[in-house]
Design an enzyme around this catalytic site. Structure first.
Site: not given
Ligand code: GLU
Length: 460
Positions: A180, A140, A125
């Site tokens: 997610d 996360k 991320q």
């Molecule tokens: N879970 C999503 C990702 O893997 C979105 C995360 C978000 O919108 O903060 O990027």
């Protein structure tokens, strides 16, 4: 090391040794966390050229620091099921890197969630978020809770208990979770309600992926899937190809998959297969997306039920077989490591032209090598699925300004962002002599932005 810090340019072999040493430390310090090791290895291998050209990153200990989360929280999540039994799950939040903005990243509710999964997702991320060009750091979280077969009341009680603890660590300027796997509109609603009750104030920007009626952004629901297709479309266009008239496979049937299917069909493709964790459906005439939406978004049912509505379609137990269906474009949108070496070889044998990773780390390192060796266009997750978190950042901006943009506004911004991500990945790949390798390009592009900010902010 002493030689490295004195010169601006280093020998590739020395840098490789250094990177390997840091990677060995990561493995030693995080034993048995194989998914986390895999994510680190992929990024580290991409960084050799940039570290060779710019030894400042070595001098400032960026690799050693960037692999270590700024903070990682693990907590008990007790709840009571419909029969009155007390259950306990484990919750996590990793606040990985805040060099360029507050921690930002989703929450995953799935029985496979553990420290390794959360750390691999959080680590990825950091670079994904930097690539978006938005001011967001990497984070996360999630829990080893299995939403499958749970009643609405159970989901709500679990989610409220999870937020009761998580609320101590998050906020609109510190850490902003979202969805997610296993966390969609319903769960975000319960999470937001509980946070609001605990805080006693309406801090809309604390979560993204909210319903549009209470601070959510139009276009957020569609953003990850649409973004993946926009990214792949850029790769195709550069080669004189397009979605139009192509046969596409999209694994999964959750939020990312549904909207990847929708956009691919809008661009003229035929999507013939999708899946869930039990099996896959093959509908040679093209999947009926309304049925998939009804089953997955409204009824929370299994994809196997699709054939009850469309008897001409086939259902197959197990997920891996989906990659044996011939296709021009494959969009893995289900979960990590869903394409292994054998599946990649099968796709290549069937003449696949492009892969777009809608899920996080859906291809193993061996599968990626197969694609690259066979000149398959490869859109890596950090770039190809960055549309979701990009629109999350747009949702935060709207919440801060107490305004809301139209669907068209948001979708146009998303298209621009995906184009920029494509261009910057392509530029970095060319600059470091691996033209067309968007993995290296995306990793370097995201890394340099975060690393430069870390250098500016000192050793913290
Ligand atoms: N879970 C999503 C990702 O893997 C979105 C995360 C978000 O919108 O903060 O990027």
């Amino acid at each position: 090391m002493a030689i490295l810090v004195k010169t601006e340019q280093a020998e590739v072999t020395i840098v490789k040794e250094y990177v390997n040493d840091v990677f060995e430390q990561v493995k030693k310090r995080n034993p048995n966390e194989v998914e986390f090791h895999q994510a680190v290895k992929e990024v580290f291998d991409s960084l050799i050229p940039v570290l060779t050209k710019n030894t400042k990153y070595i001098h400032h200990g960026i690799l050693e620091r960037i692999v270590e989360p700024e903070r990682m929280i693990s907590f008990r999540v007790p709840w009571v099921d419909d029969q009155g039994n007390v259950k306990v799950n484990r919750g996590f939040r990793v606040q990985y890197n805040s060099a360029i903005g507050p921690y930002k990243g989703g929450l995953r509710f799935h029985p496979s969630v553990n420290a390794s999964i959360i750390k691999f997702l959080g680590f990825e991320q950091i670079f994904k978020n930097a690539l978006t060009g938005q001011p967001i750091g990497g984070g996360k979280g999630g829990a080893d809770f299995d939403p499958k077969g749970k009643s609405d009341g159970e989901i709500m009680r679990f989610t409220q208990s999870f937020m009761t603890e998580l609320s101590k660590y998050i906020g609109p300027d510190t850490d902003i979770p979202a969805g997610d796997i296993g966390v969609g509109a319903r769960e975000i609603g319960y999470l937001f309600g509980q946070y609001k009750k605990i805080r006693g104030g309406y801090e809309a920007g604390v979560l993204t992926g909210k319903g549009v009626g209470y601070g959510g952004s139009l276009g957020r629901k569609e953003a990850t899937g649409y973004g993946t297709v926009y990214f792949v479309d850029e790769m195709l266009k550069d080669k004189g190809l397009s979605f139009s008239g192509s046969t596409v496979i999209v694994s999964g049937s959750g939020n990312v998959s549904i909207y990847a299917i929708e956009k691919a069909v809008q661009l003229g493709a035929k999507v013939v297969a999708c899946s869930d964790s039990s099996g896959y459906i093959y509908d040679k005439n093209g999947i009926n997306l309304d049925t998939v939406k009804q089953l997955k978004e409204v009824e929370y049912k299994r994809i196997s039920e699709y054939v009850n509505h469309h008897p001409e379609a086939e259902y197959h137990e197990g997920c891996a077989g989906i990659w044996s269906i011939p296709c021009d474009i494959a969009l893995p949108c289900a979960t990590q490591n869903e394409i292994d070496e054998a599946a990649a070889k099968q796709l290549v044998a069937n003449n696949v032209k492009a892969i777009g990773e809608g899920a996080n780390m859906p291809s193993t390192l061996e599968a990626i090598s197969v694609f690259l060796e066979n000149d398959v266009l490869f859109g890596p997750a950090k770039a190809a699925n960055a549309g979701g978190v990009s629109v999350s950042a747009l949702e935060m901006a709207q919440n801060s300004g107490r305004i809301s943009w139209s669907f068209e506004d948001v979708d146009n911004k998303l298209q621009e962002i995906m184009k920029d991500i494509y261009e910057s990945s392509k530029r970095s790949a060319a600059e470091y002599d691996v033209p067309g390798n968007f993995i290296v390009g995306a990793n370097i592009s995201g890394f340099t932005k975060v690393a430069d900010a870390m250098i500016s902010q000192g050793v913290i």
